[in-house]
Design a protein around this motif. Structure first.
Motif, PDB file in Angstrom:
ATOM      1  N   UNK A  89       0.829  -1.207   0.000  1.00  0.00           N
ATOM      2  CA  UNK A  89       0.000   0.000   0.000  1.00  0.00           C
ATOM      3  C   UNK A  89       0.863   1.257   0.000  1.00  0.00           C
ATOM      4  N   UNK A  90       1.897   1.272   0.835  1.00  0.00           N
ATOM      5  CA  UNK A  90       2.728   2.469   0.922  1.00  0.00           C
ATOM      6  C   UNK A  90       3.585   2.681  -0.330  1.00  0.00           C
TER       7      UNK A  90
ATOM      8  N   UNK B 117     -10.491   1.281   0.636  1.00  0.00           N
ATOM      9  CA  UNK B 117     -11.915   1.422   0.291  1.00  0.00           C
ATOM     10  C   UNK B 117     -12.427   2.855   0.321  1.00  0.00           C
ATOM     11  N   UNK B 118     -11.834   3.718   1.113  1.00  0.00           N
ATOM     12  CA  UNK B 118     -12.366   5.082   1.238  1.00  0.00           C
ATOM     13  C   UNK B 118     -12.026   5.931   0.017  1.00  0.00           C
ATOM     14  N   UNK B 119     -12.749   7.023  -0.117  1.00  0.00           N
ATOM     15  CA  UNK B 119     -12.483   7.980  -1.198  1.00  0.00           C
ATOM     16  C   UNK B 119     -11.693   9.168  -0.670  1.00  0.00           C
TER      17      UNK B 119
ATOM     18  N   UNK C 203      -6.480  11.988  -0.364  1.00  0.00           N
ATOM     19  CA  UNK C 203      -5.027  11.837  -0.311  1.00  0.00           C
ATOM     20  C   UNK C 203      -4.538  10.545  -0.979  1.00  0.00           C
ATOM     21  N   UNK C 204      -5.457   9.631  -1.297  1.00  0.00           N
ATOM     22  CA  UNK C 204      -5.034   8.424  -2.007  1.00  0.00           C
ATOM     23  C   UNK C 204      -4.543   8.781  -3.407  1.00  0.00           C
ATOM     24  N   UNK C 205      -3.506   8.107  -3.858  1.00  0.00           N
ATOM     25  CA  UNK C 205      -2.913   8.450  -5.160  1.00  0.00           C
ATOM     26  C   UNK C 205      -2.993   7.320  -6.183  1.00  0.00           C
ATOM     27  N   UNK C 206      -3.520   6.151  -5.795  1.00  0.00           N
ATOM     28  CA  UNK C 206      -3.491   5.000  -6.699  1.00  0.00           C
ATOM     29  C   UNK C 206      -4.843   4.300  -6.764  1.00  0.00           C
ATOM     30  N   UNK C 207      -4.997   3.471  -7.794  1.00  0.00           N
ATOM     31  CA  UNK C 207      -6.187   2.639  -7.938  1.00  0.00           C
ATOM     32  C   UNK C 207      -5.898   1.260  -7.355  1.00  0.00           C
TER      33      UNK C 207
ATOM     34  N   UNK D 217      -7.370   1.032   9.743  1.00  0.00           N
ATOM     35  CA  UNK D 217      -8.745   1.052  10.244  1.00  0.00           C
ATOM     36  C   UNK D 217      -9.499   2.305   9.786  1.00  0.00           C
ATOM     37  N   UNK D 218      -8.759   3.405   9.643  1.00  0.00           N
ATOM     38  CA  UNK D 218      -9.366   4.664   9.194  1.00  0.00           C
ATOM     39  C   UNK D 218      -9.448   4.743   7.671  1.00  0.00           C
ATOM     40  N   UNK D 219      -8.857   3.763   6.992  1.00  0.00           N
ATOM     41  CA  UNK D 219      -8.851   3.711   5.525  1.00  0.00           C
ATOM     42  C   UNK D 219      -8.192   4.946   4.915  1.00  0.00           C
ATOM     43  N   UNK D 220      -7.045   5.324   5.490  1.00  0.00           N
ATOM     44  CA  UNK D 220      -6.288   6.454   4.966  1.00  0.00           C
ATOM     45  C   UNK D 220      -4.824   6.056   4.837  1.00  0.00           C
ATOM     46  N   UNK D 221      -4.070   6.710   3.942  1.00  0.00           N
ATOM     47  CA  UNK D 221      -2.633   6.437   3.870  1.00  0.00           C
ATOM     48  C   UNK D 221      -1.929   6.963   5.112  1.00  0.00           C
ATOM     49  N   UNK D 222      -0.788   6.416   5.424  1.00  0.00           N
ATOM     50  CA  UNK D 222      -0.062   6.818   6.631  1.00  0.00           C
ATOM     51  C   UNK D 222       0.215   8.309   6.672  1.00  0.00           C
TER      52      UNK D 222
END
Length: 202
Positions: free
Chosen positions: A20-21, A49-51, A54-58, A170-175
């Protein structure tokens, strides 16, 4: 397109966190897809799973349509199923730019690492590197030195142990998006890992 695969025969060694990282970092450099091959747990898919902006990938589940899904991406990260056989690892390495083998610097994981590396070494596979994760005390340095003595390629960068990783999942966010400073520190360490992975010229 460059493919980075993350695998270890043993579970619980930071495989999904690493995948993931790495995908998060690669997503800042080009269009990136993370393929989750763990058919049972799908941890990478669940984390992503979250939108959160800050996520950068599919992300997608790995299946027979993987070659089609990969088209149009600059980078692909494969989070392996976690209980591969030796021939699976060899095939995965040969289909990748670099196979990353995360491991914890402790007894049981070290034994699992030996089992994971044996088929790669026996098959003459060169494009793999061991990554020490969940490091605490001086164990990581000791393991890295042991690998060097045995001419096993390993990352210079290591990733520390932190409960903040589980919290981010658990929060579905990147570090890097976490308010926890330890999570941000681990994210920086993975950036260092990514720089090494991109610099690999095998």
């Amino acid at each position: 397109m460059k493919i980075f695969s993350v695998a270890n025969m043993k579970g619980g060694v930071g495989k999904t966190t690493t995948a993931v990282q790495l995908a998060q970092g690669l997503g800042k450099k080009g269009k990136t897809l993370l393929l989750d091959a763990d058919q049972e747990l799908q941890c990478a898919v669940a984390w992503r799973t979250s939108e959160d902006p800050s996520w950068t990938f599919d992300v997608a589940r790995y299946g027979e349509d993987a070659p089609r899904r990969m088209k149009g991406y600059d980078y692909v990260v494969i989070d392996s199923k976690g209980n591969e056989q030796g021939h699976d690892l060899v095939s995965l390495a040969r289909a990748s730019h670099l196979l990353i083998v995360p491991t914890r610097p402790e007894g049981v994981s070290a034994t699992g690492l030996a089992n994971t590396l044996s088929p790669l070494v026996e098959a003459g596979v060169k494009n793999f590197k061991v990554l020490v994760v969940v490091n605490e005390g001086g164990r990581g340095e000791e393991l890295r030195e042991h690998l060097a003595e045995n001419k096993i390629p390993a990352f210079v960068s290591m990733v520390r142990k932190s409960t903040a990783v589980g919290d981010a999942a658990e929060q579905h966010i990147p570090l890097e998006a976490s308010s926890n400073r330890y999570a941000k520190t681990v994210a920086l360490e993975y950036q260092s890992v990514l720089r090494e992975a991109l610099a690999y010229g095998g």
